[in-house]
Write an enzyme that holds these catalytic residues in place. Structure first.
Site, short mmCIF file in Angstrom:
data_model
loop_
_atom_site.label_atom_id
_atom_site.label_comp_id
_atom_site.label_asym_id
_atom_site.label_seq_id
_atom_site.Cartn_x
_atom_site.Cartn_y
_atom_site.Cartn_z
N HIS A 13 -3.26 -11.97 36.47
CA HIS A 13 -3.71 -10.78 35.74
C HIS A 13 -3.64 -11.16 34.26
O HIS A 13 -2.74 -11.90 33.85
CB HIS A 13 -2.76 -9.59 35.90
CG HIS A 13 -2.58 -9.10 37.30
ND1 HIS A 13 -1.66 -9.64 38.16
CD2 HIS A 13 -3.18 -8.09 37.98
CE1 HIS A 13 -1.69 -8.98 39.31
NE2 HIS A 13 -2.61 -8.04 39.24
N ASP B 27 -0.20 -10.86 32.89
CA ASP B 27 0.83 -11.80 33.35
C ASP B 27 0.96 -12.96 32.38
O ASP B 27 2.05 -13.47 32.15
CB ASP B 27 0.47 -12.48 34.69
CG ASP B 27 0.15 -11.53 35.79
OD1 ASP B 27 0.66 -10.40 35.77
OD2 ASP B 27 -0.62 -11.94 36.69
N HIS C 239 -1.19 -5.19 52.97
CA HIS C 239 -2.01 -4.00 52.76
C HIS C 239 -2.63 -3.55 54.08
O HIS C 239 -2.75 -2.36 54.34
CB HIS C 239 -3.11 -4.28 51.74
CG HIS C 239 -2.60 -4.62 50.37
ND1 HIS C 239 -3.44 -4.94 49.33
CD2 HIS C 239 -1.34 -4.69 49.88
CE1 HIS C 239 -2.71 -5.19 48.24
NE2 HIS C 239 -1.44 -5.05 48.56
C1 XUL Z 1 -0.77 -5.26 44.65
C2 XUL Z 1 -1.59 -6.48 44.76
C3 XUL Z 1 -2.08 -7.02 43.47
C4 XUL Z 1 -3.45 -7.61 43.53
C5 XUL Z 1 -4.00 -8.04 42.20
O1 XUL Z 1 -0.28 -4.79 45.86
O2 XUL Z 1 -1.79 -7.01 45.82
O3 XUL Z 1 -1.16 -7.94 43.01
O4 XUL Z 1 -3.50 -8.71 44.39
O5 XUL Z 1 -4.01 -7.02 41.27
CO CO Z 2 -2.84 -8.72 46.35
#
Ligand code: XUL
Ligand code: CO
Length: 437
Positions: free
Chosen positions: A100, A103, A270
């Site tokens: 990111h 980061d 996720h």
């Molecule tokens: C959050 C996540 C993030 C994304 C990038 O759960 O997975 O780190 O991968 O923003």
């Molecule tokens: Co992620």
């Protein structure tokens, strides 16, 4: 100065090795199905967990020992951290990394100052990429940490915040292009809602569609040819995230005319938070032609949140690799370890153990999947299970020649459907075990 003075380049030593700092399965040059493991797996190290993770949680303070990091928000510290990151990735032998914007470089008092900080660190990243040959798998903008994003970024109620987010993504796209990034990711960190009583959902979704179109337009304008990716997640930080799962993302992309511009970056933890397996998310997405990349990790099935642990389960990795091989691989995406060491694993060497374990688990999964495919038992079973569609009435339905009236005629003539056959789930699970065992 070196950040990991006691650690040499990690080598492949084979399955019998007991050396905790060696690969047992990941031999980057081993050829599987005509391609090296390196090219199949395209491993990537994430900057956020591995170099910015502190080990803090809602109940306790930071625990991580990171001798190269003085804990300050200075650009000098960010540059030193970048050099440590590349030393780690090089010693590990991963060909990619991902970050990111926030980061890698500290946020300043204004957008202009923040952009200057980013440019300064990008110069270091560029130098390190050249020195090591390590490449950027993807870049992304952090549109969720700063308090301005409390109501969302592209889906905020505050138009100024939308404008700020647009400026941030514009810069991050330019930087990703400058660093030769192969992809650009959108994870909708706070793009969702906590409560519908204060939310205009339709308006927020329309804004998200508009935001992503602006990103596509800007990419075209600057000549960024990397793949755009959306990363589904059902909840956390919000109660409902708009990109809740693969099917919801595909529907959103279709509804807003973005389908051809985006693929998906699927993450195991996720998927399980959404009540799906990772294999389900992969199979669905690849079937829609939208499989782009994966964030490799695993959750803890006894905990209901995103624990982002390193994947070590061969069943999981074999299932992932079965689908990935079936659909021709991930490039220009890769296997990105969006995973963090536990807060109790606070020493730098734990970062090596974690990544070595994850890389070995995927290498082993790749080999299991390739063996299953070469013997073809599962494929043959599935093909045979659907054989009634290959000719006769099945072929008429699939080709569009049949309608309700012709099917009624057919069944009135026949009287009853052909008998069903067993789905043989237990047999197939036993067969799968033969390869994993
Ligand atoms: C959050 C996540 C993030 C994304 C990038 O759960 O997975 O780190 O991968 O923003
Ligand atoms: Co992620």
């Amino acid at each position: 100065m070196t950040a990991f003075p006691k650690i040499a380049k990690i080598q492949y030593e084979g399955p019998k090795s007991k050396n905790p700092l060696a690969f047992r399965w990941y031999d980057e040059n081993e050829v599987v199905e005509g391609k090296t493991m390196r090219d199949h797996l395209r491993f990537s190290v994430v900057y956020w967990h591995t170099f910015r993770g502190t080990g803090s949680d809602p109940f306790g303070a930071a625990t991580m020992a990171r001798p190269w990091d003085d804990g300050s928000n200075s650009v000098e510290n960010a540059a030193r951290r970048a050099r440590a990151a590349f030393e780690f990735i090089e010693k590990l032998g991963a060909p990619f990394y991902a970050f990111h914007d926030r980061d890698v470089a500290p946020e300043g008092a204004t957008l202009a100052e923040t952009n200057r900080n980013l440019d300064a660190v990008v110069r270091v990243l560029q130098e390190e990429q050249r020195r090591t040959g390590i490449k950027l798998l993807w870049g992304t903008a952090n549109l969720f940490s700063h308090p301005r994003y409390m109501h969302g970024a592209a889906t905020t109620c505050n138009a100024d915040v939308f404008a700020y987010a647009a400026a941030q993504v514009k810069k991050c796209l330019e930087v990703t292009k400058e660093l030769g990034g192969g992809n650009y990711v959108f994870w909708g960190g706070r793009e969702g809602y906590q409560n519908l009583l204060n939310t205009d959902m339709k308006r927020e979704l329309d804004h998200l569609g508009r935001f992503l179109h602006m990103a596509v337009d800007h990419a075209r304008k600057i000549g960024f040819t990397g793949q755009f990716l959306i990363e589904p997640k059902p909840k956390e930080p919000t109660k409902h995230q708009y990109d809740s799962d693969a099917a919801a993302c595909c529907n959103f992309l279709r509804a807003y005319g973005l389908f051809d511009h985006f693929k998906l970056n699927l993450e195991t933890n996720h998927a399980t938070l959404a009540g799906h397996t990772m294999m389900h998310e992969l199979d669905y997405t690849a079937g829609q032609g939208r499989l782009g990349s994966i964030d490799a990790n695993t959750g803890d099935l006894l905990l209901g949140w995103d624990t982002d642990q390193f994947p070590t389960n061969y069943y999981l990795t074999a299932e992932c690799m079965l689908v990935i091989l079936k659909y021709g691989g991930l490039a220009p995406g890769g296997v990105n370890f969006d995973a963090k060491v536990r807060r109790e694993s606070f020493e730098p060497i734990d970062l090596f153990h974690a990544h070595i374990g994850g890389m070995d688990a995927f290498a082993r999964g790749l080999k299991i999947a390739a063996e299953i495919r070469s013997e073809g038992v599962l494929d043959t079973f599935v093909r045979n299970r659907y054989r009634s569609w290959d000719a006769g009435i099945g072929a008429e339905i699939e080709s569009g020649r049949a309608d309700f009236a012709s099917l009624e005629q057919y069944m009135l003539g026949k009287g009853e459907a052909d008998p069903n056959e067993s789905g043989r789930q237990e047999l197939l699970e036993n067969i799968f075990n033969r390869y994993v065992g």
